[in-house]
Design a protein around this motif. Structure first.
Motif, PDB file in Angstrom:
ATOM      1  N   ALA A 136       1.011  -1.290  -0.017  1.00  0.00           N
ATOM      2  CA  ALA A 136       0.071  -0.156   0.010  1.00  0.00           C
ATOM      3  C   ALA A 136       0.695   1.068   0.038  1.00  0.00           C
ATOM      4  CB  ALA A 136      -0.890   0.083   1.272  1.00  0.00           C
ATOM      5  N   THR A 137       2.140   1.087   0.185  1.00  0.00           N
ATOM      6  CA  THR A 137       2.976   2.407   0.693  1.00  0.00           C
ATOM      7  C   THR A 137       2.988   3.207  -0.690  1.00  0.00           C
ATOM      8  OG1 THR A 137       4.265   1.157   2.049  1.00  0.00           O
ATOM      9  CG2 THR A 137       4.995   3.054   1.455  1.00  0.00           C
ATOM     10  N   GLU A 138       3.330   2.935  -1.829  1.00  0.00           N
ATOM     11  CA  GLU A 138       3.408   3.670  -2.873  1.00  0.00           C
ATOM     12  C   GLU A 138       2.065   4.416  -3.134  1.00  0.00           C
ATOM     13  OE1 GLU A 138       4.648   3.667  -7.621  1.00  0.00           O
ATOM     14  OE2 GLU A 138       4.905   1.794  -6.473  1.00  0.00           O
ATOM     15  N   TRP A 139       1.121   3.729  -3.239  1.00  0.00           N
ATOM     16  CA  TRP A 139      -0.200   4.274  -3.481  1.00  0.00           C
ATOM     17  C   TRP A 139      -0.604   5.445  -2.357  1.00  0.00           C
ATOM     18  CZ3 TRP A 139      -4.938   4.417  -0.827  1.00  0.00           C
ATOM     19  CH2 TRP A 139      -6.133   4.997  -1.350  1.00  0.00           C
TER      20      TRP A 139
ATOM     21  N   LYS B 101       1.464   7.238  -0.538  1.00  0.00           N
ATOM     22  CA  LYS B 101       2.351   8.292  -0.639  1.00  0.00           C
ATOM     23  C   LYS B 101       2.043   9.300  -1.801  1.00  0.00           C
ATOM     24  CE  LYS B 101       7.055   7.444   0.705  1.00  0.00           C
ATOM     25  NZ  LYS B 101       8.122   6.621   0.586  1.00  0.00           N
ATOM     26  N   GLN B 102       1.451   8.442  -2.868  1.00  0.00           N
ATOM     27  CA  GLN B 102       1.092   9.212  -4.114  1.00  0.00           C
ATOM     28  C   GLN B 102      -0.251  10.122  -4.012  1.00  0.00           C
ATOM     29  OE1 GLN B 102       0.753   6.256  -7.071  1.00  0.00           O
ATOM     30  NE2 GLN B 102       2.962   6.294  -7.376  1.00  0.00           N
ATOM     31  N   ASN B 103      -1.048   9.733  -2.811  1.00  0.00           N
ATOM     32  CA  ASN B 103      -2.456  10.129  -2.605  1.00  0.00           C
ATOM     33  C   ASN B 103      -2.516  11.021  -1.338  1.00  0.00           C
ATOM     34  OD1 ASN B 103      -4.392   9.311  -4.857  1.00  0.00           O
ATOM     35  ND2 ASN B 103      -2.907   7.774  -4.379  1.00  0.00           N
ATOM     36  N   ILE B 104      -1.417  11.451  -0.624  1.00  0.00           N
ATOM     37  CA  ILE B 104      -1.242  12.357   0.686  1.00  0.00           C
ATOM     38  C   ILE B 104      -0.611  13.690   0.345  1.00  0.00           C
ATOM     39  CG2 ILE B 104      -2.016  10.355   2.102  1.00  0.00           C
ATOM     40  CD1 ILE B 104       0.767  10.197   2.839  1.00  0.00           C
ATOM     41  N   THR B 105      -1.096  14.518   1.225  1.00  0.00           N
ATOM     42  CA  THR B 105      -0.288  15.673   1.215  1.00  0.00           C
ATOM     43  C   THR B 105       0.413  16.217   2.700  1.00  0.00           C
ATOM     44  OG1 THR B 105      -2.181  17.047   1.294  1.00  0.00           O
ATOM     45  CG2 THR B 105      -1.172  16.971  -1.027  1.00  0.00           C
ATOM     46  N   ASN B 106      -0.792  15.607   3.448  1.00  0.00           N
ATOM     47  CA  ASN B 106      -0.322  16.163   5.136  1.00  0.00           C
ATOM     48  C   ASN B 106      -0.891  14.967   5.938  1.00  0.00           C
ATOM     49  OD1 ASN B 106       0.037  17.425   7.358  1.00  0.00           O
ATOM     50  ND2 ASN B 106      -1.812  18.659   7.283  1.00  0.00           N
ATOM     51  N   PRO B 107      -0.196  14.075   5.921  1.00  0.00           N
ATOM     52  CA  PRO B 107      -0.601  12.814   6.709  1.00  0.00           C
ATOM     53  C   PRO B 107      -0.483  13.061   8.123  1.00  0.00           C
ATOM     54  CG  PRO B 107       1.637  12.321   5.839  1.00  0.00           C
ATOM     55  CD  PRO B 107       1.239  13.609   5.361  1.00  0.00           C
TER      56      PRO B 107
ATOM     57  N   GLU C 136       6.383   0.469   7.395  1.00  0.00           N
ATOM     58  CA  GLU C 136       7.031   1.253   6.218  1.00  0.00           C
ATOM     59  C   GLU C 136       6.268   2.489   6.151  1.00  0.00           C
ATOM     60  OE1 GLU C 136       8.421  -0.016   1.682  1.00  0.00           O
ATOM     61  OE2 GLU C 136       6.471  -0.243   2.285  1.00  0.00           O
ATOM     62  N   LEU C 137       5.055   2.753   6.524  1.00  0.00           N
ATOM     63  CA  LEU C 137       4.457   4.142   6.395  1.00  0.00           C
ATOM     64  C   LEU C 137       4.743   4.747   7.724  1.00  0.00           C
ATOM     65  CD1 LEU C 137       1.184   3.293   4.801  1.00  0.00           C
ATOM     66  CD2 LEU C 137       2.778   4.641   3.828  1.00  0.00           C
ATOM     67  N   GLN C 138       4.946   4.227   8.597  1.00  0.00           N
ATOM     68  CA  GLN C 138       5.221   4.745  10.028  1.00  0.00           C
ATOM     69  C   GLN C 138       6.574   5.382   9.700  1.00  0.00           C
ATOM     70  OE1 GLN C 138       4.583   1.300  12.698  1.00  0.00           O
ATOM     71  NE2 GLN C 138       4.360   2.698  14.105  1.00  0.00           N
ATOM     72  N   LYS C 139       7.593   4.598   9.331  1.00  0.00           N
ATOM     73  CA  LYS C 139       8.831   5.277   9.055  1.00  0.00           C
ATOM     74  C   LYS C 139       9.100   6.102   8.116  1.00  0.00           C
ATOM     75  CE  LYS C 139      13.433   3.243   7.802  1.00  0.00           C
ATOM     76  NZ  LYS C 139      13.286   3.435   6.374  1.00  0.00           N
ATOM     77  N   ASP C 140       8.394   5.974   6.913  1.00  0.00           N
ATOM     78  CA  ASP C 140       8.532   7.274   5.883  1.00  0.00           C
ATOM     79  C   ASP C 140       7.591   8.239   6.290  1.00  0.00           C
ATOM     80  OD1 ASP C 140       9.974   5.163   4.478  1.00  0.00           O
ATOM     81  OD2 ASP C 140       8.554   4.873   3.166  1.00  0.00           O
ATOM     82  N   LEU C 141       6.404   8.348   6.947  1.00  0.00           N
ATOM     83  CA  LEU C 141       5.651   9.462   7.202  1.00  0.00           C
ATOM     84  C   LEU C 141       6.006  10.192   8.588  1.00  0.00           C
ATOM     85  CD1 LEU C 141       2.394   8.120   5.613  1.00  0.00           C
ATOM     86  CD2 LEU C 141       4.065   9.371   4.439  1.00  0.00           C
TER      87      LEU C 141
ATOM     88  N   SER D 163       4.900  -4.563  12.941  1.00  0.00           N
ATOM     89  CA  SER D 163       4.959  -3.349  13.187  1.00  0.00           C
ATOM     90  C   SER D 163       4.570  -3.167  14.676  1.00  0.00           C
ATOM     91  CB  SER D 163       3.891  -2.332  12.294  1.00  0.00           C
ATOM     92  OG  SER D 163       2.680  -3.188  12.512  1.00  0.00           O
ATOM     93  N   THR D 164       4.764  -2.032  15.251  1.00  0.00           N
ATOM     94  CA  THR D 164       4.649  -1.802  16.951  1.00  0.00           C
ATOM     95  C   THR D 164       3.905  -0.437  16.839  1.00  0.00           C
ATOM     96  OG1 THR D 164       6.766  -2.749  17.317  1.00  0.00           O
ATOM     97  CG2 THR D 164       5.545  -1.321  18.952  1.00  0.00           C
ATOM     98  N   PRO D 165       2.507  -0.564  17.202  1.00  0.00           N
ATOM     99  CA  PRO D 165       1.517   0.380  17.489  1.00  0.00           C
ATOM    100  C   PRO D 165       2.215   1.540  18.316  1.00  0.00           C
ATOM    101  CG  PRO D 165       0.508  -1.560  18.087  1.00  0.00           C
ATOM    102  CD  PRO D 165       1.834  -1.888  17.766  1.00  0.00           C
ATOM    103  N   ASP D 166       1.751   2.896  18.058  1.00  0.00           N
ATOM    104  CA  ASP D 166       2.485   3.971  19.015  1.00  0.00           C
ATOM    105  C   ASP D 166       1.171   4.341  20.063  1.00  0.00           C
ATOM    106  OD1 ASP D 166       4.686   5.028  17.549  1.00  0.00           O
ATOM    107  OD2 ASP D 166       3.371   4.999  15.904  1.00  0.00           O
ATOM    108  N   VAL D 167      -0.258   3.860  19.635  1.00  0.00           N
ATOM    109  CA  VAL D 167      -1.138   4.009  20.498  1.00  0.00           C
ATOM    110  C   VAL D 167      -1.968   2.719  20.634  1.00  0.00           C
ATOM    111  CG1 VAL D 167      -3.197   5.406  20.912  1.00  0.00           C
ATOM    112  CG2 VAL D 167      -1.313   6.458  20.015  1.00  0.00           C
ATOM    113  N   LEU D 168      -2.169   2.192  21.757  1.00  0.00           N
ATOM    114  CA  LEU D 168      -3.076   0.968  21.867  1.00  0.00           C
ATOM    115  C   LEU D 168      -4.525   1.453  22.036  1.00  0.00           C
ATOM    116  CD1 LEU D 168      -0.604  -1.372  23.895  1.00  0.00           C
ATOM    117  CD2 LEU D 168      -1.268  -1.675  21.557  1.00  0.00           C
ATOM    118  N   VAL D 169      -5.242   1.307  21.507  1.00  0.00           N
ATOM    119  CA  VAL D 169      -6.611   1.675  21.269  1.00  0.00           C
ATOM    120  C   VAL D 169      -7.278   1.148  22.514  1.00  0.00           C
ATOM    121  CG1 VAL D 169      -8.678   2.448  20.291  1.00  0.00           C
ATOM    122  CG2 VAL D 169      -6.704   2.774  19.159  1.00  0.00           C
ATOM    123  N   GLU D 170      -7.849   1.678  23.383  1.00  0.00           N
ATOM    124  CA  GLU D 170      -8.950   0.773  24.455  1.00  0.00           C
ATOM    125  C   GLU D 170     -10.267   0.669  23.646  1.00  0.00           C
ATOM    126  OE1 GLU D 170      -8.031  -0.068  27.488  1.00  0.00           O
ATOM    127  OE2 GLU D 170      -6.053   0.688  27.534  1.00  0.00           O
TER     128      GLU D 170
END
Length: 197
Positions: free
Chosen positions: A33-36, A38-44, A62-67, A93-100
């Motif tokens: 999904a990464t390439e698509w 990155k091509q479709n966002i401006t302000n993640p 990959e997206l956590q690291k790139d964005l 991958s490791t979540p930054d936020v564990l959602v309750e």
């Protein structure tokens, strides 16, 4: 609010980009999904997972690291992000936020509501942003998520469907696979699925 969707990988898992007030939220970045994205966002501003199955989380790291944005994952499914019995080569991958359960967030001014509907997985959740509900693999058009996988639980799915039936509002549902539907439409089918479980 603008919603872009692209089915990813062999299972055609819907990856969504929600753009509101000039900010982008990525939901369920699956296989390649990464390439698509990155091509479709401006302000993640965030990456959100509805649940932890590999076809919904493959590109998380990959997206956590790139964005450089935070990853939000239902806490009960965090263990699925580091190992998959079906996909041993899943990039962990490791979540930054564990959602309750049923937790709400204000992410950079955008209200995001997770609603816990276990059964397909222990942490399976829907995500509400504005008038949209992203249902992952809980509810599809005229169908529900499977309950015969490791960590699935048919009894939990029954309770989740009963909880879903009680929702007293309508929104467009954007599922993890296939096309859109609505809460009201799928509430009509809930009794049928409850009997099947």
């Amino acid at each position: 609010m603008q919603i872009k969707v692209q089915p990813m990988g062999v299972y055609q898992t819907n990856c969504y980009i929600v753009t509101k007030d000039g900010k982008d939220i990525i939901i369920d970045p699956g296989v390649n999904a990464t390439e698509w994205v990155k091509q479709n966002i401006t302000n993640p501003i965030a990456i959100l997972n509805t649940h932890g199955h590999f076809d919904h989380v493959w590109s998380n790291a990959e997206l956590q690291k790139d964005l450089g944005v935070k990853l939000y994952t239902p806490k009960e499914d965090a263990m699925l992000l580091s190992s998959s019995s079906w996909m041993p080569d899943l990039p962990p991958s490791t979540p930054d936020v564990l959602v309750e359960d049923d937790e709400e967030f204000d992410i950079d001014g955008i209200k995001v509501k997770f609603r816990h509907f276990p059964g397909h997985t222990p942490g399976c959740s829907t995500i509400e942003i504005g008038d949209a509900m992203f249902s992952g693999d809980f509810i599809f058009e005229k169908s529900i998520g499977r309950t015969d996988f490791p960590y699935s639980n048919p009894e939990d799915m029954k309770k989740s469907l009963e909880k879903f039936q009680k929702l007293d509002f309508d929104k467009t549902i954007y599922p993890g696979h296939g096309g859109t539907t609505t809460i009201k439409q799928e509430q009509q089918y809930a009794p049928y699925w409850i009997k099947q479980l």
